[in-house]
Design a protein around this motif. Sequence first.
Motif, PDB file in Angstrom:
ATOM      1  N   VAL A  94      -6.961 -53.937 -22.960  1.00  0.00           N
ATOM      2  CA  VAL A  94      -7.698 -53.573 -24.974  1.00  0.00           C
ATOM      3  C   VAL A  94      -9.300 -54.356 -24.304  1.00  0.00           C
ATOM      4  N   ALA A  95      -9.635 -55.624 -24.024  1.00  0.00           N
ATOM      5  CA  ALA A  95     -11.005 -55.707 -23.647  1.00  0.00           C
ATOM      6  C   ALA A  95     -11.937 -54.847 -23.181  1.00  0.00           C
ATOM      7  N   ASP A  96     -10.900 -54.318 -22.074  1.00  0.00           N
ATOM      8  CA  ASP A  96     -12.070 -54.068 -21.194  1.00  0.00           C
ATOM      9  C   ASP A  96     -11.752 -51.801 -21.183  1.00  0.00           C
ATOM     10  N   LEU A  97     -11.642 -51.851 -22.363  1.00  0.00           N
ATOM     11  CA  LEU A  97     -10.886 -50.417 -22.379  1.00  0.00           C
ATOM     12  C   LEU A  97     -13.305 -49.599 -23.234  1.00  0.00           C
ATOM     13  N   ASP A  98     -13.131 -48.452 -23.180  1.00  0.00           N
ATOM     14  CA  ASP A  98     -14.183 -47.665 -23.719  1.00  0.00           C
ATOM     15  C   ASP A  98     -14.170 -47.002 -24.402  1.00  0.00           C
ATOM     16  N   ASP A  99     -15.221 -47.150 -25.309  1.00  0.00           N
ATOM     17  CA  ASP A  99     -15.054 -46.076 -26.328  1.00  0.00           C
ATOM     18  C   ASP A  99     -14.586 -45.302 -26.045  1.00  0.00           C
ATOM     19  N   ASP A 100     -14.692 -44.191 -25.080  1.00  0.00           N
ATOM     20  CA  ASP A 100     -13.859 -42.274 -25.410  1.00  0.00           C
ATOM     21  C   ASP A 100     -12.749 -42.909 -25.033  1.00  0.00           C
ATOM     22  N   GLN A 101     -11.902 -44.166 -24.148  1.00  0.00           N
ATOM     23  CA  GLN A 101     -10.298 -44.375 -24.266  1.00  0.00           C
ATOM     24  C   GLN A 101      -9.948 -45.206 -25.222  1.00  0.00           C
TER      25      GLN A 101
ATOM     26  N   SER B 225      -0.049 -52.214 -34.863  1.00  0.00           N
ATOM     27  CA  SER B 225       0.154 -54.425 -35.811  1.00  0.00           C
ATOM     28  C   SER B 225      -1.082 -55.456 -35.383  1.00  0.00           C
ATOM     29  N   ALA B 226      -1.445 -54.897 -34.287  1.00  0.00           N
ATOM     30  CA  ALA B 226      -2.470 -56.424 -33.666  1.00  0.00           C
ATOM     31  C   ALA B 226      -2.945 -55.591 -32.497  1.00  0.00           C
ATOM     32  N   VAL B 227      -3.983 -56.396 -31.984  1.00  0.00           N
ATOM     33  CA  VAL B 227      -4.517 -56.141 -30.694  1.00  0.00           C
ATOM     34  C   VAL B 227      -4.807 -57.369 -29.708  1.00  0.00           C
ATOM     35  N   ALA B 228      -3.601 -57.435 -28.968  1.00  0.00           N
ATOM     36  CA  ALA B 228      -2.957 -58.594 -27.991  1.00  0.00           C
ATOM     37  C   ALA B 228      -4.088 -58.697 -26.924  1.00  0.00           C
ATOM     38  N   SER B 229      -4.927 -59.173 -27.292  1.00  0.00           N
ATOM     39  CA  SER B 229      -6.035 -59.858 -26.569  1.00  0.00           C
ATOM     40  C   SER B 229      -5.790 -60.846 -25.455  1.00  0.00           C
ATOM     41  N   PRO B 230      -6.829 -60.437 -24.380  1.00  0.00           N
ATOM     42  CA  PRO B 230      -6.719 -62.066 -23.686  1.00  0.00           C
ATOM     43  C   PRO B 230      -7.837 -63.002 -24.273  1.00  0.00           C
ATOM     44  N   ILE B 231      -8.515 -63.441 -25.158  1.00  0.00           N
ATOM     45  CA  ILE B 231      -9.455 -64.142 -25.748  1.00  0.00           C
ATOM     46  C   ILE B 231      -9.100 -65.236 -25.200  1.00  0.00           C
TER      47      ILE B 231
ATOM     48  N   ILE C 146      -6.102 -59.687 -34.154  1.00  0.00           N
ATOM     49  CA  ILE C 146      -6.107 -59.958 -32.879  1.00  0.00           C
ATOM     50  C   ILE C 146      -5.795 -61.182 -32.034  1.00  0.00           C
ATOM     51  N   ARG C 147      -4.948 -61.046 -31.405  1.00  0.00           N
ATOM     52  CA  ARG C 147      -3.711 -62.273 -30.659  1.00  0.00           C
ATOM     53  C   ARG C 147      -4.814 -62.434 -29.658  1.00  0.00           C
ATOM     54  N   MET C 148      -4.932 -64.598 -29.413  1.00  0.00           N
ATOM     55  CA  MET C 148      -5.624 -64.973 -28.989  1.00  0.00           C
ATOM     56  C   MET C 148      -5.293 -66.444 -28.233  1.00  0.00           C
ATOM     57  N   PHE C 149      -6.214 -66.502 -27.582  1.00  0.00           N
ATOM     58  CA  PHE C 149      -5.101 -67.978 -26.608  1.00  0.00           C
ATOM     59  C   PHE C 149      -6.142 -69.083 -26.759  1.00  0.00           C
ATOM     60  N   SER C 150      -5.930 -70.737 -26.180  1.00  0.00           N
ATOM     61  CA  SER C 150      -6.973 -71.633 -26.485  1.00  0.00           C
ATOM     62  C   SER C 150      -6.827 -72.392 -25.116  1.00  0.00           C
ATOM     63  N   PHE C 151      -7.069 -71.652 -24.408  1.00  0.00           N
ATOM     64  CA  PHE C 151      -7.952 -72.043 -23.181  1.00  0.00           C
ATOM     65  C   PHE C 151      -7.002 -72.983 -21.934  1.00  0.00           C
TER      66      PHE C 151
END
Length: 282
Positions: free
Chosen positions: A47-54, A70-76, A107-112
Amino acid sequence: MSNAQNPTWTLSGFGDEVDPDPKIQAAVLTALGASHIEVRSAWGTNVADLDDDQVAELKSILDGAGMKVSAVASPIGKVDIGLPAAHEVNRLRRVIEVAKALETRYIRMFSFFRSADQTPEDMRDAVMERMGLLAEEAERAGVMLIHENEKDIYGDTPERVLDILETVKSPALRAAWDNANFVQVGVKPYTDAYAMLRPYLEYLQVKDAIAGTGLVVPTGYGDGELVETLTALSRDGYAGFASLEPHLAAQHELGGFSGPAAFGEAARAFRAVTDAIGITLV
């Protein structure tokens, strides 16, 4: 309207655990009675790498299927703590754009991750600095970060999850609860963590695991105390999302995969437990 005696939860699921193709993701989730989807990747692209068209195409597909996000399951935050703080702040800015385009505030994320020679204490200050910056970014954008208790990150135990939430003290940072992940770090989720983290619990990710091996299994087949957790949540009046993340065929650093059949197995196991408790899934 949901209440503590007759709670209604919104069923969602990680679409990319079904298939890389979002059309198939939406079709299978709809067939399983889900009204929402959690977006981690589409067409094999995170999801972090999808471009605007995608993103626009994905939104069109989901709209056509009557499926909301429901949420964006990001790799942040699922990166080494040694990276500069700006690295994840910049990535989050893009993820926020995607979340807004998909019309979700979560936005789902993590703590490193820590390096092999680091203790959690060694990295604490750097974690808090980065989590604070990310929360500020989210607050400005009007979205909410939900921290997942992933194994091998700073916030993988209940005590350290609480440390993050109490230290950052942001209305834009709350907890995404995952029973299986707690099992994988030697925690009994309901016994050891529920009372501590319930005030911050915003979002439920559904998977179970076996304590001895860490193997992920359907709801009720492991040591994740899911029946106790779900029962307590229903009594507490929880009325949010329940997002299936089965991880039944494969799991890896950035996600997992189940396939349609195993995903269906996980959904039916979860529904059997919620039906028994008296929770309605919509």
